[in-house]
Scaffold this active site. Sequence first.
Site, PDB file in Angstrom:
ATOM      1  N   HIS A  83      -9.962   6.615   3.710  1.00 40.75           N
ATOM      2  CA  HIS A  83     -10.511   7.467   4.773  1.00 40.75           C
ATOM      3  C   HIS A  83      -9.441   8.377   5.377  1.00 40.75           C
ATOM      4  O   HIS A  83      -9.767   9.419   5.950  1.00 40.75           O
ATOM      5  CB  HIS A  83     -11.234   6.635   5.851  1.00 40.75           C
ATOM      6  CG  HIS A  83     -10.361   5.882   6.806  1.00 40.75           C
ATOM      7  ND1 HIS A  83     -10.085   4.543   6.675  1.00 40.75           N
ATOM      8  CD2 HIS A  83      -9.727   6.280   7.934  1.00 40.75           C
ATOM      9  CE1 HIS A  83      -9.323   4.141   7.678  1.00 40.75           C
ATOM     10  NE2 HIS A  83      -9.093   5.179   8.457  1.00 40.75           N
ATOM     11  N   ASP A 219     -10.393   0.337   0.760  1.00 39.59           N
ATOM     12  CA  ASP A 219     -10.083   1.544   1.515  1.00 39.59           C
ATOM     13  C   ASP A 219      -8.636   1.983   1.277  1.00 39.59           C
ATOM     14  O   ASP A 219      -7.751   1.788   2.117  1.00 39.59           O
ATOM     15  CB  ASP A 219     -10.333   1.293   3.006  1.00 39.59           C
ATOM     16  CG  ASP A 219     -10.354   2.574   3.826  1.00 39.59           C
ATOM     17  OD1 ASP A 219      -9.991   3.631   3.284  1.00 39.59           O
ATOM     18  OD2 ASP A 219     -10.740   2.515   5.007  1.00 39.59           O
ATOM     19  N   SER A 627      -4.428   3.097  10.811  1.00 42.63           N
ATOM     20  CA  SER A 627      -5.096   3.225   9.522  1.00 42.63           C
ATOM     21  C   SER A 627      -4.063   3.605   8.473  1.00 42.63           C
ATOM     22  O   SER A 627      -3.340   4.588   8.628  1.00 42.63           O
ATOM     23  CB  SER A 627      -6.186   4.298   9.584  1.00 42.63           C
ATOM     24  OG  SER A 627      -7.271   3.867  10.367  1.00 42.63           O
TER      25      SER A 627
END
Length: 697
Positions: A83, A219, A627
């Site tokens: 992402h 991810d 992230s």
Amino acid sequence: MKLLKILVLFIAIQMSAQQGGMWIPSLLQGMNENEMQSLGSKLSASDIYDVNNSSLKDAIGHFNGGCTSEVISPKGLLLTNHHCGFSQIQSHSSLRNDYLKDGFWAMTLAEELPNNGLYVEFIVRIEDVTEKVLEGVTKTMTDKERQSKIGANSGIVERTAAKESWQDTKIKAFYKGNQYFLFVTERYDDIRLVGAPPSSIGKFGSDTDNWVWPRHTGDFSLFRIYADKNNRPAKYSKDNVPFKPKHFLPVAIDGVKENDFTMVFGFPGTTDEYLPAVAIKQTVEKINPKAIAVREAALKVIDANMKADDGIRIQYASKQARIANAWKKWIGENQGIKKSGAIAKRQNLEIEFKKALKVKKLESNYGHILPELERLYHQIEETAVKRRIFIEAFTSTSELMQLMFRLTQIENAAMSSEADFERVRTGVLNSLVGIYKNININVDNDIYLAVMPFYTNNVDATIYEKSAFRTKETAEYILKGNSKDVVEKLNNDSAYKYAKVLVSDFYSNIEPVYRDINPKINALEQEYMKALMEVLPNQRYFPDANGTLRVTYGKVKGYKPKDAVFYEPITYLDGVMEKYVPGDYEFDVPQKLQELYAKKDFGPYADETGKLPVCFIGTNHTTGGNSGSPAIDAKGNLVGLNFDRVWEGTMSDMYYDPEICRNIMVDMRYVLFIIDKYAGAKHLIKEMTLVNTKTKK
């Protein structure tokens, strides 16, 4: 300075092992080092941060200013979240080459794809410059005078700091502006896409699983840093070569088990861990519900259109993910605050603070802070709610309203000077290609109709039909000419005329109130932070996240979200197949992955039971910006890739509760399996240094 003495005293206090906190890597010696080692770490503070020698910090990069990444090979191979690289993957995608749907793998250096504007920044060193920044700052100064003096001092420190010609400097405030650190950085601008799994792996579970556990999402994405022939930062060039890092992370192939030590190293964005109870209450009861409702209305429109049209799916993929991410986070944040009793616990801390003031006879110094904060938060409440809705409507959801908001800045610039007008106009013109590539005017019209009623009763349903900003070509025509011509054409456009009234009202009646009260709140919260550390020195204090490099540590650990429910800390590929729904945009599974699962062809990446781990959770204190952060084991090896938090624990931005706050990480065994067995990109595996920690005692 008195505060610095308090900080030193606090760091020296011996404490039993705790978890939670986002710690400055240059200040780990002492309490933090001892805590980490009591949790199982074998690392010293200098293993993590060292200016004179290679250390873990040299492998950690700030990815495009919003995520974290880590170097995992001597050839500059870079790992981050799917992402985090999503917009780059999307920008290279088309209906013909749908890398979002099919994935992308460069099998040679020549196939790696450049990304205009993408950068990675490393920290060279961190210095405490508090005394220099606050030199000459006095209690009698107004807030404006104080900030002016701090800004001037900071500028001098940044300009005179020792650094190489290709390096940069920046100063950041910590502890609500009571402490300041200088960061010397190196920024690399030639970053190329190397690999990404299909969204059915990289976004598996999509919105339904976002912010929740159990999770089964791969991810991750891979990039590579390129440098000039001297290994220095350089703009994109065919002559650039793969970057040679000072340090890269070895990858542990034997994974993790419950209670293993984990350290997450990265660039957390923003937290507010020392808010007064009144502020937390206002956020969860007044501001969040409105923001949630606006985004929910937009998402209903977007989701329906993405399901119906593949072209719209590609156009809106990144936008939908961005809108949905905060929407679901706020819902979980509200639930977590209520479940943990955070407001009552913060109120209890405030009671303790008041008692300590009385005991230490400091009521005359600090007794005014909490009552005044209570008054100011009540005073700003209505404005803060209205402002939040405006931001959602004009900067987060409707694409056309976002553009109109920027166009009002062109008119304002035209009133200043022709040079200002040209600067702002050029910026908007340059953004039009990206805007119109990723907008469907009919979808955006429906988003506008869905969200604007939350802000105003005056919703004109016809503005899209008449506006010249339906297409890039007509938009460019409106923006051509001198400032007088452009402003005249703008004010004849239906969408601009409609938005201008609302934007003008915002700047006339909402923003001035907010800008009057909010600095007063900030100044009091700065004073409150200082007072807390002085009056209650044995409390656990760490600086709020502010986009700078931090270390957080904990353990792999399950949790109990509700009565009679316990979540195990590790998920497996079995769970992917259990969730599999053929053709579903969230839970479809690629055919090849199904085949590998059926054959149990997991290579060397299965655990001792023969199962393939996918994700795991830990007690590391993370937030947005983490992230892509590496999850590092007790010996400094990469074991996981941070990408999310559990829903019940998203309130950790305001209150960290070790009972329910968990960060979610992709297991590196799953990452390696996808690269190797699924993608067949064995050359990337060969680049890495794989270690089996069980054989190294």
